[in-house]
Design a protein around this motif. Sequence first.
Motif, PDB file in Angstrom:
ATOM      1  N   TRP A  53       0.850  -1.193   0.000  1.00 12.67           N
ATOM      2  CA  TRP A  53       0.000   0.000   0.000  1.00 12.67           C
ATOM      3  C   TRP A  53       0.882   1.238   0.000  1.00 12.67           C
ATOM      4  CZ3 TRP A  53      -0.740   3.830   3.868  1.00 12.67           C
ATOM      5  CH2 TRP A  53      -0.008   3.629   5.047  1.00 12.67           C
TER       6      TRP A  53
ATOM      7  N   TYR B 133       0.600   5.955  -0.031  1.00 14.02           N
ATOM      8  CA  TYR B 133      -0.208   7.174  -0.042  1.00 14.02           C
ATOM      9  C   TYR B 133       0.663   8.363  -0.391  1.00 14.02           C
ATOM     10  CZ  TYR B 133       1.386   8.781   4.638  1.00 14.02           C
ATOM     11  OH  TYR B 133       2.118   9.230   5.709  1.00 14.02           O
TER      12      TYR B 133
ATOM     13  N   TYR C 223      -3.717   1.943  -3.082  1.00 13.18           N
ATOM     14  CA  TYR C 223      -3.645   3.365  -2.779  1.00 13.18           C
ATOM     15  C   TYR C 223      -4.598   3.686  -1.632  1.00 13.18           C
ATOM     16  CZ  TYR C 223      -4.102   8.430  -3.331  1.00 13.18           C
ATOM     17  OH  TYR C 223      -4.129   9.786  -3.104  1.00 13.18           O
ATOM     18  N   VAL C 224      -4.118   4.445  -0.651  1.00 19.94           N
ATOM     19  CA  VAL C 224      -4.943   4.865   0.480  1.00 19.94           C
ATOM     20  C   VAL C 224      -5.011   6.386   0.478  1.00 19.94           C
ATOM     21  CG1 VAL C 224      -5.205   4.867   2.993  1.00 19.94           C
ATOM     22  CG2 VAL C 224      -4.314   2.829   1.839  1.00 19.94           C
ATOM     23  N   PRO C 225      -6.196   6.959   0.324  1.00 23.17           N
ATOM     24  CA  PRO C 225      -6.322   8.419   0.322  1.00 23.17           C
ATOM     25  C   PRO C 225      -6.152   8.993   1.726  1.00 23.17           C
ATOM     26  CG  PRO C 225      -8.485   7.421   0.213  1.00 23.17           C
ATOM     27  CD  PRO C 225      -7.497   6.288   0.134  1.00 23.17           C
ATOM     28  N   MET C 226      -5.845  10.273   1.769  1.00 26.73           N
ATOM     29  CA  MET C 226      -5.752  10.996   3.032  1.00 26.73           C
ATOM     30  C   MET C 226      -6.499  12.320   2.904  1.00 26.73           C
ATOM     31  SD  MET C 226      -2.424  12.777   4.914  1.00 26.73           S
ATOM     32  CE  MET C 226      -2.003  11.501   6.086  1.00 26.73           C
TER      33      MET C 226
ATOM     34  N   SER D  65     -12.288   3.362  -2.092  1.00 25.26           N
ATOM     35  CA  SER D  65     -11.246   3.104  -1.103  1.00 25.26           C
ATOM     36  C   SER D  65     -11.746   2.184   0.002  1.00 25.26           C
ATOM     37  CB  SER D  65     -10.779   4.430  -0.473  1.00 25.26           C
ATOM     38  OG  SER D  65     -10.316   5.314  -1.463  1.00 25.26           O
TER      39      SER D  65
ATOM     40  N   CYS E  51      -9.238   5.302   4.734  1.00 29.36           N
ATOM     41  CA  CYS E  51      -8.886   6.714   4.533  1.00 29.36           C
ATOM     42  C   CYS E  51      -8.098   7.195   5.745  1.00 29.36           C
ATOM     43  CB  CYS E  51     -10.135   7.573   4.357  1.00 29.36           C
ATOM     44  SG  CYS E  51      -9.784   9.339   4.134  1.00 29.36           S
TER      45      CYS E  51
ATOM     46  N   THR F 151       2.284   5.697  10.022  1.00 28.03           N
ATOM     47  CA  THR F 151       2.208   6.166   8.644  1.00 28.03           C
ATOM     48  C   THR F 151       3.399   7.005   8.171  1.00 28.03           C
ATOM     49  OG1 THR F 151       0.714   7.905   9.475  1.00 28.03           O
ATOM     50  CG2 THR F 151      -0.288   6.005   8.413  1.00 28.03           C
TER      51      THR F 151
END
Length: 379
Positions: free
Chosen positions: A46, A48, A75-78, A92, A95, A196
């Motif tokens: 993964w 971001y 893909y991990v959105p923020m 997703s 998040c 993260t």
Amino acid sequence: MKYFIFSVFFCCQLLDITAGSEKRGLVHRLEEYKCGDFDTLSGIVWWYDYRNDISYFLNHDDCSTSLDYNTTIGYVPMVWGAQDNPHIQSDSTYCLGFNEPNHPNQANLTSEAAAAGWRELEAAANGIKLVSPSASECGGPSCIDSTKGWFDGFFSECANCTIDFIATHTYMCDAEKVMSILEDLYTTYNKTVWLTEFACGKIEHPELMLIFMKQILPLLEAADYVYRYSWYKGRIPYSNNGTAYVTPAASLLEPNGTNLTTLGEFYTTYQYGDTVNFGDISIPVVYPSGVINETAAQQNVTEGTTKAEVEAIFDVYDYNPTVWWKVLHSIRSRFNDMPWQVGAFYMTVPKIDAKVRIKAIFKIFWCINLSHILDDNLA
């Protein structure tokens, strides 16, 4: 120049886990991206880029062919900061919440403001699992609050909010200390942790960055309270050296090329249960003028001692420490001024062995017995 050798061997036992990591990720921004990076980063599951949708990345990708980032590598959105009616990529699974909200130069949110913004985020999520804001230590008085102080306020203000995981960042170079912080967050707030951002902050020696990574990856993989982790970061240009808290030594990809660095090779290929070996490290003996005299050198009393090491020890003693961690912290803060092998010694040997060396240096140079520094505070 003389050398002495010490060997450090570290291993983890395999616990019926042979598949690749389900936790491993990274930060990789478009500004540092080169075509083919995600093919090279095949061991990552993964990633971001601090944005709330992958579309910006895809729309500004100049490569002739694009990897399907969103399915091949998750893909991990923020949602970087508090917003009214925030947009989240609809397909997703997760998040990430506000970035370092207790830092004035990041999301810069009080716990009350973050709780208000979180309700907006929660409404937009529509079932997407939410990872908390990443409150993190900043090492100075400018922060809105400490990590746990900020989280205490946030969870109090947002008692009825949906928060599935807790996130934080750390740039400490002590793997055991990092794990202690993560476990404390899990225990305090009863939520598994997303780390993260992490790396060994300020270190310029690639060899020491690799040692830190070899120490912490087995711990992160083994910890059931760690859900995911993300190295900072994919590529760090040489132009950042001297100006950024994280140096090019932490780059997984060649700063000005397209191949993996040695660090990146380990990060992308390590599997939980692999034997991790630091090998034999030779510490050069350095006799700086005016610090180590020739008689001491001839007697090999100061084998492996460097001027920066001696000064780091003396400076913190002059500050009248009463606990060992202050001495060790002072030494660690000057790793860039020492041969990397000296830093490797302090990073890899048991702290009791580091203490023996520090005591010997004190006795040689200042005829001081350090028994008054409290042994039970060696941490």
